[in-house]
Design an enzyme around this catalytic site. Sequence first.
Site, PDB file in Angstrom:
ATOM      1  N   SER A 160       0.820  -1.209   0.000  1.00 46.49           N
ATOM      2  CA  SER A 160       0.000   0.000   0.000  1.00 46.49           C
ATOM      3  C   SER A 160       0.850   1.254   0.000  1.00 46.49           C
ATOM      4  O   SER A 160       2.002   1.225   0.436  1.00 46.49           O
ATOM      5  CB  SER A 160      -0.873   0.023   1.247  1.00 46.49           C
ATOM      6  OG  SER A 160      -1.977  -0.813   1.061  1.00 46.49           O
ATOM      7  N   PRO A 166      -7.711  -0.349  -6.871  1.00 48.21           N
ATOM      8  CA  PRO A 166      -7.393   0.829  -6.048  1.00 48.21           C
ATOM      9  C   PRO A 166      -8.482   1.119  -5.022  1.00 48.21           C
ATOM     10  O   PRO A 166      -9.672   1.050  -5.337  1.00 48.21           O
ATOM     11  CB  PRO A 166      -7.324   1.963  -7.083  1.00 48.21           C
ATOM     12  CG  PRO A 166      -8.244   1.518  -8.178  1.00 48.21           C
ATOM     13  CD  PRO A 166      -8.199   0.010  -8.206  1.00 48.21           C
ATOM     14  N   GLY A 167      -8.078   1.412  -3.807  1.00 49.58           N
ATOM     15  CA  GLY A 167      -9.031   1.830  -2.776  1.00 49.58           C
ATOM     16  C   GLY A 167      -8.684   3.238  -2.350  1.00 49.58           C
ATOM     17  O   GLY A 167      -9.375   4.211  -2.647  1.00 49.58           O
ATOM     18  N   ARG A 168      -7.527   3.342  -1.665  1.00 43.10           N
ATOM     19  CA  ARG A 168      -7.076   4.614  -1.116  1.00 43.10           C
ATOM     20  C   ARG A 168      -7.037   5.730  -2.168  1.00 43.10           C
ATOM     21  O   ARG A 168      -7.447   6.856  -1.896  1.00 43.10           O
ATOM     22  CB  ARG A 168      -5.660   4.409  -0.553  1.00 43.10           C
ATOM     23  CG  ARG A 168      -5.066   5.609   0.136  1.00 43.10           C
ATOM     24  CD  ARG A 168      -3.569   5.378   0.411  1.00 43.10           C
ATOM     25  NE  ARG A 168      -3.285   4.026   0.802  1.00 43.10           N
ATOM     26  CZ  ARG A 168      -3.124   3.619   2.055  1.00 43.10           C
ATOM     27  NH1 ARG A 168      -3.200   4.486   3.041  1.00 43.10           N
ATOM     28  NH2 ARG A 168      -2.866   2.354   2.332  1.00 43.10           N
ATOM     29  N   ARG A 205      -4.652   5.523  12.085  1.00 44.68           N
ATOM     30  CA  ARG A 205      -3.486   5.348  11.207  1.00 44.68           C
ATOM     31  C   ARG A 205      -2.214   5.993  11.762  1.00 44.68           C
ATOM     32  O   ARG A 205      -1.120   5.491  11.559  1.00 44.68           O
ATOM     33  CB  ARG A 205      -3.790   5.851   9.797  1.00 44.68           C
ATOM     34  CG  ARG A 205      -4.919   5.055   9.115  1.00 44.68           C
ATOM     35  CD  ARG A 205      -5.001   5.314   7.622  1.00 44.68           C
ATOM     36  NE  ARG A 205      -3.877   4.763   6.910  1.00 44.68           N
ATOM     37  CZ  ARG A 205      -2.820   5.429   6.506  1.00 44.68           C
ATOM     38  NH1 ARG A 205      -2.750   6.729   6.727  1.00 44.68           N
ATOM     39  NH2 ARG A 205      -1.828   4.835   5.882  1.00 44.68           N
ATOM     40  N   TYR A 228       0.447   3.183  12.161  1.00 38.49           N
ATOM     41  CA  TYR A 228       1.477   3.165  11.100  1.00 38.49           C
ATOM     42  C   TYR A 228       2.450   4.330  11.192  1.00 38.49           C
ATOM     43  O   TYR A 228       3.237   4.533  10.268  1.00 38.49           O
ATOM     44  CB  TYR A 228       0.822   3.227   9.714  1.00 38.49           C
ATOM     45  CG  TYR A 228      -0.268   2.229   9.472  1.00 38.49           C
ATOM     46  CD1 TYR A 228      -0.014   0.864   9.575  1.00 38.49           C
ATOM     47  CD2 TYR A 228      -1.540   2.633   9.106  1.00 38.49           C
ATOM     48  CE1 TYR A 228      -1.016  -0.062   9.333  1.00 38.49           C
ATOM     49  CE2 TYR A 228      -2.549   1.715   8.861  1.00 38.49           C
ATOM     50  CZ  TYR A 228      -2.281   0.375   8.982  1.00 38.49           C
ATOM     51  OH  TYR A 228      -3.271  -0.532   8.735  1.00 38.49           O
ATOM     52  N   CYS A 281      -7.890   7.983  26.209  1.00 39.94           N
ATOM     53  CA  CYS A 281      -7.050   7.814  27.376  1.00 39.94           C
ATOM     54  C   CYS A 281      -5.797   7.041  26.987  1.00 39.94           C
ATOM     55  O   CYS A 281      -5.632   5.886  27.366  1.00 39.94           O
ATOM     56  CB  CYS A 281      -7.852   7.072  28.448  1.00 39.94           C
ATOM     57  SG  CYS A 281      -7.160   7.330  30.052  1.00 39.94           S
TER      58      CYS A 281
END
Length: 465
Positions: free
Chosen positions: A236, A317-319, A360, A364, A391
């Site tokens: 990705s 493709p997604g993103r 994310r 990541y 928290c």
Amino acid sequence: MSHEAGWAHAPGALRGPAWLREPTDPDALVAHLWSQTAHKVDGELRVGGLAVPDLVANVNTPAYVLDEQDFRSRARAFRDAFAAYDVFYAGKAFLCTAVARWVQEEGLCLDVCSDGELTVALRAGFDPARIGYHGNNKSLTELRRAVAAGVGRIIVDSFDEIERLETITAEPGMSARVMVRVTAGVEAHTHEYIATAHEDQKFGFSITSGDAFEAVRRLQDAPGIELLGLHSHIGSQIFDSSGFEVAARRVLALQARVSDELGVTLPEMDLGGGFGIAYTTQDDPSDPAQLATEMSKIVEHECRALGIPEPRLSIEPGRAIVGPAMCTVYTVGTVKRVQLDGGAVRTYVSVDGGMSDNIRTALYDADYSCTIASRPSDAPPVLARVVGKHCEAGDIVVKDEFLPGDVRPGDLLAVPATGAYCRSMASNYNHVLRPPVVAVRDGVARVVVRRETEDDLLATDMGDT
Ligand code: LLP
């Protein structure tokens, strides 16, 4: 506070990462990070013909704002650039019934990777014949449902799955069209957890071990199963085509072996998704037309060299379709200036969401940017860290961004490029309610996913009786 070379150069000032630039005009958007209709008027963010402050006055914050025109035009750009391919929108990036309809209307196919995603697609009336079904652990029940629904292709990931499919297709009236997911042994240039074609990982059949060839041989012989071809997904947020080139070469070498040894021409091949987008000014993605030209050239060249016919290609493709189409709008709750060793000050800006709507950054170490969406400011910029309300110390939304030094409670803050893997990976951590997705287009807003309610939160809590 001011310094002739800019605030960030003042003695003791906290420096952000090397790539981060102090904005020359805090009211300007870095256009390529935002959806196509986004712009600012007197410091107010507008998307889809609507002023974001007015929009969130109705739906509250946090909220994901989805620019329908942007989504559709990116989908169309992929469809047109890859006109000779089938383009499967990867629903894992973000899927709801409205989006599934847009995907269908724009002429794309759909990739799902779970029973839940299949449910959403079917509920949207998506043509099952144009759905591809992924997953490394599809149960007998899930596979039976997909086959019975007429899903157009099932991407097979293990020998156990082959056995399950053989069981299902032995049942009356059941037949399946499948692809074999192979690991091409390519390490995409991206974060380790999102690279999926190392040999040492859970997806697919290894080409080098011979498992991929064995899977093809077995599926080729199986009655009721039509083998369409090989499938590879290398990772990705990839920016150059060299990874696809190595993968295509290895997958096509297997294709040639299948042709030589089994006398079978596999008619299709899928090179997966993974096309990168710009989250910050560091990122410089290729456009679909450029990718299409490069990928077609690679496949054409390899097939000619191997003396095999070119398979019909598809991509997933997604993103690159939904990522830039959405931004997240938060309200600033608190602003804290924290003195660090050496005297520098970091401004912590807490917003009313966080790792439950965007995991994310924590997961990541992803970079994001942000801007004030509700007013102009000419206050000198400060290096800020935008954090959530959870928290957990790692609950960071934007690690480093220059914001006007007068950022204050009540300001709206918008984070661009949150369309992919934010709502779809959202959680109820700390029993926080997941935000709505509001689609905007031509001055009209529609809530396509509503905000969760306290009743939703308690719906599965059975008490102790
Ligand atoms: N096809 C397959 C087989 C995939 O596994 C994926 C993503 C895609 C297509 C779509 O990839 P895209 O074009 O969206 O990059 N949660 C991570 C990304 C995980 C991707 C998993 N597979 C993230 O937030 O970056």
